[in-house]
Structure formats: structure tokens, C-alpha cells
Write a protein that holds these residues in place. Structure first.
Motif: not given
Length: 650
Positions: A412-419
């Protein structure tokens, strides 16, 4: 988990225990019984070291290869009054030889270090369970503190349980008599005696705990050896006492995990690692501007250890300074993060709105806890969803991502950073206390599996004026993502104005023009609405005729484990029910409306008073049924299973 877990004694009576055989390791004649799962709860005073005891048992269980899930539960006070009900600290661990999803509804084994621990937890213990009691603490004064007029060990009130009276304090002091410690110092090791006894009962490895103790007390070798001795004494007590005639084995969960390297990990640690990985994958320095707050502080503690990965941490004087520094770092070209809990989000809201206006990437990590105000600092809740969605002045849309398990916090942290990096926007990452402090096995991913998060900074003019002059427009947008260029301060020719006053489209100049404001507000909203998120997947078992379920359970965040465990129970009873779980709460997956329309009944369990259900009703005009709980504790699977059955048959 497909059925209510029973205690070892109940499993034997119900013929649910598998292989039974004589132990080749224990004392002669002692029996070893094989179980498929066990739930243990350590409970004692907040100074008895129950969290450390649970952590060590969990670590050895993870190294043994069991699947596991934990639930630490402790007071908010640094040192609550000794021997009182508010001062009770507990740690529950569920481990199994197969895939499990929750820390368990009720303990098979309760270790009660004092009368308060027994009284605070006995209501959760099923009949037939094992209770290990430190008899040394059941004297008149400690019992009177919690309202015991007579000893529960003698008045027959515990007849429904298998009670094992053990003088833990006396045995620990006796084991350490040669160390020259005071009685008070020796007593502190009684949690290690209890850990040794439970390690013997369930055949846990011991080498890791002994190494841990020697490392923890490396500067005090006498204390280290005293704890190791107490730990071994507990193990030996189990081997030799007649009160424990049976020990238990729970085989490794070899079929529960795909091939890989695993470790036990908590949600906050996984989230910290995810942020570090995001910084590396983006090839950007990671900057954390934060103010300590329960239950988010562990992220600050962990990230401060990793300067070698380009991580910089700043412990600010307050919440506002923390996010202000983080937003400044984002302007300077860093992957910026601020961590907090619900009360801190309220203080940060103005700066989050500023980040929306500036259109800069910023991760706002909210580890939710019970509220309002100070509320329940060490308990869990999901009640910040509407605050994350709307808790700012003006139209200030922010994407929201929510992990579903402790290990999922990494992804989820990686996904949030992507966005954040792709769309130049602040992003809310909504975890909670249950995920933050709980733990489970995590497969360590290969670096090749991680997403490429690299971004291109603006490097020169991007617009041509009518007279042919090339200039830099800070709000000239990408045609696909609507993101504005990210210009690092100090780059020649890219000077531009920042601040909270409305900007003119393209030029970034201050603008009070009504039409421009309308356009900018709608453009910022369109940018968030256009974020690419995966379609929501539905688990709907179809029968031979192609007929699916009529009832859908939709959850978000940390309710995933209890919901999934409950759905498994319902299906095992012969009912059909579908399940889906949201990671992205703003924007919603594009197929969510179509999914909701397929079902006659939609149930939304939440640890709030129905915030997601309110959003679904408003957006999709669906009759979403809320099932809510705001007790500070996670849902129990059996409780949800009954709710689902009632809804199906309604």
C-alpha cells in the motif's frame, strides 16, 4: 479460518486432534498431541512484560514456519496503576499449520499473571480452555483491587476451565537465587519463566529467544543470563511437573505460503519498509516530517535508522511543523511523508489543502485510532475516512489508499507513492492501530518485483508564447494525468510562484478570476477522478448452474481478515455469499457501481458508524447495510458470520 477454534482440551474431546504420539524429547511418558491451530493470550500488569513475551513467542513461531496473526492490547498510560483492571496488558497470538486471517476470536490458553489479568480476560475464554495462573499474586490485597472477595482459584468459579496453578514468581526467584539479584529484580524475569513454559508446551524453538536476550542485555550480562536462566527454568518446569502431562505440536504451514523467503512483520514496520522501497524505486531522497503520536510513532523510530538508504527524518515540535517541513521537502524534490493519527490529521488539514493547491506529491500516513479527541490512543478504529475525504476547507480532493493486512502495508505504501508521484498530489494512506501493531508472515519481494516509480523533473521551458518566446509554465498539465510539472528550486529558468492563493491555469500567476477558479477546481477534481486504480475483484463462488450469490460483503482496510474468516464460515455452513474489498477509497474503482448493482443485498462492516456505507449510498444510490462497531477492538469472525447469515436469510 473456517470454524470456531476450540481449546486443546475441547479438540481432544471432540476428536479434532490429529496424530497423538509419545514425545521423543520430553520427559518419559509425557504425551504429545498434534493440533492444527492454537490461540494463546498472555495477560498481566503493564509492567509484567507481556508485549515482549508475546513478541518473542511470535518470533519463534514465525521461524518455525507457522502462519500467524497477533493482537497486542495495552493501556494508553505509560504506567497504569499496578494490579488494576485499567493496567492490564495482553498479547494474543493465533498460529496454525494452514492459512489463517485473524488473531482468533477467543483464546485456547490464557496466561494470567495476576488477579486483574484473570478478571479482565476471563469473559473471552471459552469453557474447557487452559488457564495458567500465577498463584503468587492471588493474595488478599491484589484480589481486593479488582473486586474478588474470595479467591477464584478456590471458590469453584473456574470449574469450567482447565486451571494450572503455577507459582511463577516463587519459581523464578528460586531459579535465580545464585545471581545475587534483589527480589524485585528477580521478579522481573517471571515473564521469561512463563515464556519458557509455553515454549515447552507448544514445542517452540528456543535458540532465537536466548540470543535475543543476550543481545538485548549485552551491556548487563548478568541480567541477560538471569533472563536466559528463567526462560530455561520455565521450559524445564514443563518437562518435569506432573500438572502438564501433555504438550502440543502445531506443524509448519507448508501449504499456506508460496515459495519465498519470509519474515514476521508488523504493519508499521512493513509500512516503513514500503516507504524506503518507494524512495529507492523513485530514485528520490525520502523525507519524513513528523511529530510523535500513538500509534504512528514506530514509523518515525524505524525510518530514523535508515540514513544509508537516503532517508532523512525530522521530529518536529508539533504536527503543523512536521507537515510543513514535509511539504517543503516535496517542493525541493524529495519523496515527502508525514505520519500521524486522527488528532494530528485535524492539525495538518490546512497544509494538506496547501499541498492540493500547490499540486505536489506528499504522503499523509494516518494510523487511525479510537476518537474523538484523544479518545482511545492504543485502540483501533476506522473513523477517519470522512476526515480524509472531506476534512479540508474548499474543494480539496485527495486520493485515499487503505492496506488490508499488516504485510499489505508494504504494498500500500508503494501504491500511495505511485499515485502521489504520478499525479502530483497529496495522498492519504489510512492504516489503523490493529494493523500497525499486529503482525503476520511476509514474503520478502525481489527488487525486480517492485514498480518503477522514477519521475522526470522539469528541465526547461515547456510553453511557447504567441511571439515565439519559450517560457516555463508551472501549471501546464500532462495531457493524460493532468499533473503539473515538478520543477526543483534552483533550476535556471524555472522560477515560479507558489502559495495558497489560487493560481492561473498554465502561468501559475495569482488569479481571482471567477472562471479561472471554477476551471482550476474542476481540473483538480478531474485529476483525482482520473487516477488509474485496478478494478475491484469479487470472490463469488458460482454453483453448477452458474448461479452466484445474492449477498455481497464489501469491506475496506483492516476488516479484511475478520470478514474473510467469517465468509469462509458462512460458506462452510452451506450458504452462498460474495466478498469484495476496497484498497482505493478515492477514487473508487471504476467497476464498483456495476459490481454493487449485481447484488440484492450489500453489507458493509466497518469500525465506525457507517462512513463507507454513507459514501456508497450517496455515490451509487445502493441500499448498503451497515454493520458497525466502535469498541476499540477488531471484529470477531464468529460475530460477523452470524450477521451475514441473518442478512442472507432476511
Amino acid at each position: 479460518m473456517t470454524s470456531q477454534v476450540s481449546s486443546p482440551a475441547e479438540q481432544t474431546d471432540a476428536a479434532l486432534v490429529g496424530e497423538q504420539r509419545a514425545s521423543g524429547n520430553g520427559a518419559e511418558g509425557k504425551e504429545v498431541r498434534r493440533l492444527d491451530r492454537v490461540i494463546i493470550r498472555f495477560a498481566g500488569d503493564s509492567g509484567d512484560g507481556m508485549q515482549l513475551t508475546g513478541d518473542r513467542f511470535t518470533s519463534e513461531t514465525a521461524s518455525f514456519g507457522n502462519d500467524l496473526s497477533t493482537l497486542p492490547n495495552f493501556p494508553a498510560e505509560i504506567r497504569a496503576p499496578a494490579g488494576t483492571l485499567p493496567g492490564v496488558s495482553s498479547f494474543q497470538l493465533h498460529f496454525a499449520d494452514h492459512d489463517i486471517l485473524t488473531p482468533g476470536d477467543a483464546p485456547n490458553v490464557l496466561v494470567a499473571m495476576n488477579p486483574a489479568a484473570l478478571k479482565a480476560n476471563i469473559g473471552d475464554v471459552p469453557r474447557g480452555a487452559d488457564i495458567i495462573v500465577n498463584t503468587d499474586e492471588f493474595t488478599k490485597r491484589p484480589m481486593a483491587k479488582v473486586g474478588y472477595a474470595t479467591s477464584p482459584l478456590e471458590d469453584g468459579s473456574l470449574e469450567a476451565y482447565h486451571v494450572h496453578p503455577v507459582p511463577l514468581t516463587t519459581l523464578t526467584i528460586e531459579a535465580l537465587k545464585d545471581f545475587g539479584l534483589s527480589r524485585k529484580e528477580a521478579e522481573r524475569s517471571k515473564n521469561m519463566f512463563a515464556l519458557g513454559l509455553l515454549s515447552w508446551m507448544y514445542h517452540r524453538p528456543t535458540e532465537g529467544t536466548e540470543a535475543f536476550l543476550r543481545a538485548k542485555f549485552a551491556k548487563k550480562p548478568d541480567i541477560a543470563e538471569a533472563n536466559v536462566t528463567a526462560f530455561r527454568a520455565g521450559w524445564n518446569f514443563g518437562e518435569t511437573t506432573e500438572d502438564f502431562a501433555v504438550s502440543y505440536e502445531v506443524a509448519p504451514a507448508t501449504k499456506a505460503f508460496p515459495t519465498g523467503t519470509y519474515r514476521n512483520i508488523s504493519g508499521n514496520l512493513a509500512l516503513s519498509y514500503g516507504l524506503i522501497a518507494a524512495g529507492r524505486q523513485a530514485d528520490l531522497p525520502l523525507y519524513l516530517g513528523s511529530y510523535p503520536i500513538t500509534p504512528a510513532s514506530d514509523i518515525l523510530h524505524e525510518l530514523s535508522k535508515h540514513k544509508n538508504f537516503g532517508v532523512r527524518t525530522f521530529q518536529a515540535e508539533d504536527e503543523i511543523a512536521g507537515i510543513g517541513a514535509a511539504l517543503g521537502a516535496a517542493f525541493g524534490g524529495a519523496l515527502a511523508v508525514t505520519t500521524t493519527s486522527g488528532p494530528g490529521v485535524a492539525l495538518k488539514s490546512e497544509t494538506i489543502g496547501l499541498a492540493v493547491s500547490l499540486e505536489l506529491p506528499l504522503l499523509v500516513v494516518d494510523i487511525q485510532r479510537g476518537g474523538p479527541s484523544t479518545g482511545l490512543p492504543t485502540k483501533t478504529e476506522q473513523a477517519d475516512l470522512l476526515q480524509a475525504m472531506y476534512g479540508r476547507n474548499g474543494e480539496a480532493p485527495v486520493p485515499i489508499v487503505a492496506p488490508r493486512t499488516p504485510a499489505d502495508c508494504f504494498d500500500a505504501a508503494l501504491d500511495a507513492a505511485r499515485i502521489a508521484l504520478t499525479y502530483r498530489t497529496p495522498v492519504f494512506l489510512l492504516s489503523d492501530g490493529y494493523l500497525a501493531n499486529g503482525s503476520e508472515p511476509w514474503r520478502i519481494p525481489d527488487v525486480d518485483e517492485l514498480p518503477d516509480l522514477r519521475v522526470q523533473f522539469a528541465s526547461g521551458p515547456n510553453h511557447q508564447l504567441a511571439d515565439g518566446t519559450e517560457v516555463f509554465w508551472p501549471y501546464k498539465r500532462d495531457g493524460q494525468t493532468l499533473a503539473r510539472p515538478w520543477a526543483v528550486p534552483g533550476t535556471p529558468g524555472l522560477e515560479h510562484r507558489i502559495g495558497g492563493i489560487e493560481k492561473q491555469d498554465g502561468t501559475g500567476n495569482i488569479s481571482y478570476d471567477p472562471a479561472n477558479h471554477d476551471f482550476m477546481v474542476r481540473t483538480r477534481q478531474a485529476k483525482i477522478d482520473g487516477i488509474e486504480v485496478p478494478d475491484i475483484e469479487v470472490d463469488d463462488p458460482v454453483d453448477d448452474s452458474g448461479q452466484g450469490a445474492d449477498t455481497l460483503v464489501l469491506g475496506w482496510g483492516s476488516t479484511y481478515g475478520p470478514i474473510t474468516a467469517a465468509v469462509r464460515r458462512v460458506r462452510r455452513s452451506g450458504e452462498r455469499i460474495a466478498q469484495a474489498h476496497l484498497r482505493h477509497l478515492n477514487p473508487f474503482p471504476r467497476n464498483l457501481g456495476e459490481v454493487l448493482a449485481r447484488y440484492d443485498k450489500v453489507i458493509v462492516p466497518e469500525m465506525n458508524l457507517g462512513q463507507l456505507a454513507t459514501l456508497l449510498r450517496a455515490r451509487y444510490l445502493v441500499d448498503a447495510r451497515s454493520h458497525t462497531q466502535v469498541s476499540g477492538m477488531p471484529f470477531k469472525a464468529e460475530q460477523l458470520a452470524e450477521v451475514f447469515k441473518e442478512a442472507i436469510n432476511d
